[in-house]
Design a protein around this motif. Structure first.
Motif, PDB file in Angstrom:
ATOM      1  N   VAL A  70       9.110 -18.163   8.250  1.00 26.86           N
ATOM      2  CA  VAL A  70       8.602 -17.823   9.507  1.00 26.86           C
ATOM      3  C   VAL A  70       8.826 -18.818  10.484  1.00 26.86           C
ATOM      4  CG1 VAL A  70       6.245 -17.018  10.470  1.00 26.86           C
ATOM      5  CG2 VAL A  70       6.886 -16.452   8.065  1.00 26.86           C
ATOM      6  N   ALA A  71       9.205 -18.446  11.664  1.00 35.17           N
ATOM      7  CA  ALA A  71       9.283 -19.375  12.776  1.00 35.17           C
ATOM      8  C   ALA A  71       8.774 -18.874  13.879  1.00 35.17           C
ATOM      9  CB  ALA A  71      10.884 -19.648  12.972  1.00 35.17           C
ATOM     10  N   LEU A  72       8.159 -19.689  14.936  1.00 34.55           N
ATOM     11  CA  LEU A  72       7.416 -19.381  15.975  1.00 34.55           C
ATOM     12  C   LEU A  72       8.174 -20.051  17.249  1.00 34.55           C
ATOM     13  CD1 LEU A  72       3.738 -19.610  14.715  1.00 34.55           C
ATOM     14  CD2 LEU A  72       5.251 -17.563  15.117  1.00 34.55           C
ATOM     15  N   HIS A  73       8.524 -19.333  18.203  1.00 32.89           N
ATOM     16  CA  HIS A  73       8.999 -20.054  19.371  1.00 32.89           C
ATOM     17  C   HIS A  73       8.079 -19.514  20.706  1.00 32.89           C
ATOM     18  CE1 HIS A  73      12.615 -20.587  22.402  1.00 32.89           C
ATOM     19  NE2 HIS A  73      12.251 -21.680  22.063  1.00 32.89           N
ATOM     20  N   HIS A  74       7.639 -20.546  21.223  1.00 37.09           N
ATOM     21  CA  HIS A  74       6.729 -20.551  22.326  1.00 37.09           C
ATOM     22  C   HIS A  74       7.429 -21.035  23.780  1.00 37.09           C
ATOM     23  CE1 HIS A  74       3.477 -21.501  25.035  1.00 37.09           C
ATOM     24  NE2 HIS A  74       2.385 -21.258  24.411  1.00 37.09           N
ATOM     25  N   GLN A  75       7.472 -20.116  24.447  1.00 34.58           N
ATOM     26  CA  GLN A  75       8.133 -20.548  25.813  1.00 34.58           C
ATOM     27  C   GLN A  75       6.975 -20.162  26.783  1.00 34.58           C
ATOM     28  OE1 GLN A  75      12.170 -18.444  25.106  1.00 34.58           O
ATOM     29  NE2 GLN A  75      12.508 -19.785  26.845  1.00 34.58           N
ATOM     30  N   GLU A  76       7.327 -20.227  28.026  1.00 32.43           N
ATOM     31  CA  GLU A  76       6.303 -20.274  29.155  1.00 32.43           C
ATOM     32  C   GLU A  76       5.624 -18.806  29.203  1.00 32.43           C
ATOM     33  OE1 GLU A  76       5.660 -20.901  33.964  1.00 32.43           O
ATOM     34  OE2 GLU A  76       7.585 -20.900  33.198  1.00 32.43           O
ATOM     35  N   HIS A  77       6.546 -17.933  28.950  1.00 34.01           N
ATOM     36  CA  HIS A  77       5.899 -16.477  29.151  1.00 34.01           C
ATOM     37  C   HIS A  77       6.033 -15.730  27.964  1.00 34.01           C
ATOM     38  CE1 HIS A  77       5.302 -16.854  33.388  1.00 34.01           C
ATOM     39  NE2 HIS A  77       6.500 -17.466  33.520  1.00 34.01           N
ATOM     40  N   VAL A  78       6.514 -16.065  26.707  1.00 32.10           N
ATOM     41  CA  VAL A  78       6.901 -15.277  25.517  1.00 32.10           C
ATOM     42  C   VAL A  78       6.582 -16.143  24.349  1.00 32.10           C
ATOM     43  CG1 VAL A  78       8.864 -13.973  24.450  1.00 32.10           C
ATOM     44  CG2 VAL A  78       8.878 -14.044  26.848  1.00 32.10           C
ATOM     45  N   LEU A  79       6.154 -15.246  23.348  1.00 36.34           N
ATOM     46  CA  LEU A  79       6.053 -15.942  21.963  1.00 36.34           C
ATOM     47  C   LEU A  79       7.099 -15.109  21.070  1.00 36.34           C
ATOM     48  CD1 LEU A  79       4.550 -17.573  20.059  1.00 36.34           C
ATOM     49  CD2 LEU A  79       3.023 -15.695  19.841  1.00 36.34           C
ATOM     50  N   THR A  80       7.823 -15.801  20.395  1.00 34.08           N
ATOM     51  CA  THR A  80       8.899 -14.915  19.513  1.00 34.08           C
ATOM     52  C   THR A  80       8.462 -15.321  18.008  1.00 34.08           C
ATOM     53  OG1 THR A  80      10.587 -15.162  21.172  1.00 34.08           O
ATOM     54  CG2 THR A  80      11.010 -14.662  18.985  1.00 34.08           C
ATOM     55  N   VAL A  81       8.295 -14.418  17.238  1.00 36.85           N
ATOM     56  CA  VAL A  81       7.950 -14.413  15.858  1.00 36.85           C
ATOM     57  C   VAL A  81       9.223 -14.006  15.226  1.00 36.85           C
ATOM     58  CG1 VAL A  81       6.612 -13.710  13.920  1.00 36.85           C
ATOM     59  CG2 VAL A  81       5.603 -13.730  16.094  1.00 36.85           C
ATOM     60  N   MET A  82       9.849 -14.934  14.281  1.00 37.62           N
ATOM     61  CA  MET A  82      11.062 -14.599  13.655  1.00 37.62           C
ATOM     62  C   MET A  82      10.745 -14.725  12.213  1.00 37.62           C
ATOM     63  SD  MET A  82      13.844 -16.778  15.866  1.00 37.62           S
ATOM     64  CE  MET A  82      12.685 -18.023  16.254  1.00 37.62           C
TER      65      MET A  82
END
Length: 146
Positions: A70-82
């Motif tokens: 499980v990976a989480l990528h947090h950018q300024e406006h978007v959270l991505t769950v992979m």
């Protein structure tokens, strides 16, 4: 002149070996703790936890191997769950609409409803299913239809 992207990015991942029925719960806890640490708003965090649980449950059911990431990528406006699994090269993630009596088959339907965007792709040794959530409350509007 060189342009530099100054958007803050945060990344976290957790490996789960020997996937079992308890793995979705452990993955949800990982996501909840990480998003709390990143101060992600409660509604977005709750949706990310639900999405993670559904994707990991699917991986546990359909993957040929016993390993899930499980990976989480947090950018300024978007959270991505992979969620990456060692899935079968013949299994294709697809949205199902089970009848009301079915106990399973709703995972990707729920992901499609909760996420602003989602998709999947195949890697050499598995499948990655990802979902994006808007981080600003006004932007975090669920899909009206999957």
């Amino acid at each position: 002149m060189t342009w530099h992207d100054t958007t803050p990015r945060l990344y976290a991942r957790q490996e789960f070996a020997d996937v079992s029925l308890r793995t979705p719960s452990a993955a949800r806890r990982f996501v909840a703790e990480q998003l709390d640490h990143w101060h992600v708003p409660g509604p977005v965090s709750a949706d990310a936890e639900q999405i993670t649980g559904e994707l990991v449950a699917n991986a546990a059911e359909h993957a040929s191997g016993g390993h899930v990431q499980v990976a989480l990528h947090h950018q300024e406006h978007v959270l991505t769950v992979m969620v990456t699994d060692e899935g079968s090269p013949t299994t294709t993630p697809r949205i199902g609409l089970p009848d009301t009596e079915s106990e399973s088959g709703r995972g990707l339907f729920l992901v499609a409803v909760l996420a602003n965007n989602w998709d999947w792709y195949r890697r050499a040794h598995g499948t990655v299913v990802w979902a994006e959530l808007a981080l600003h409350h006004a932007d975090h509007q669920r899909s009206e239809h999957p």
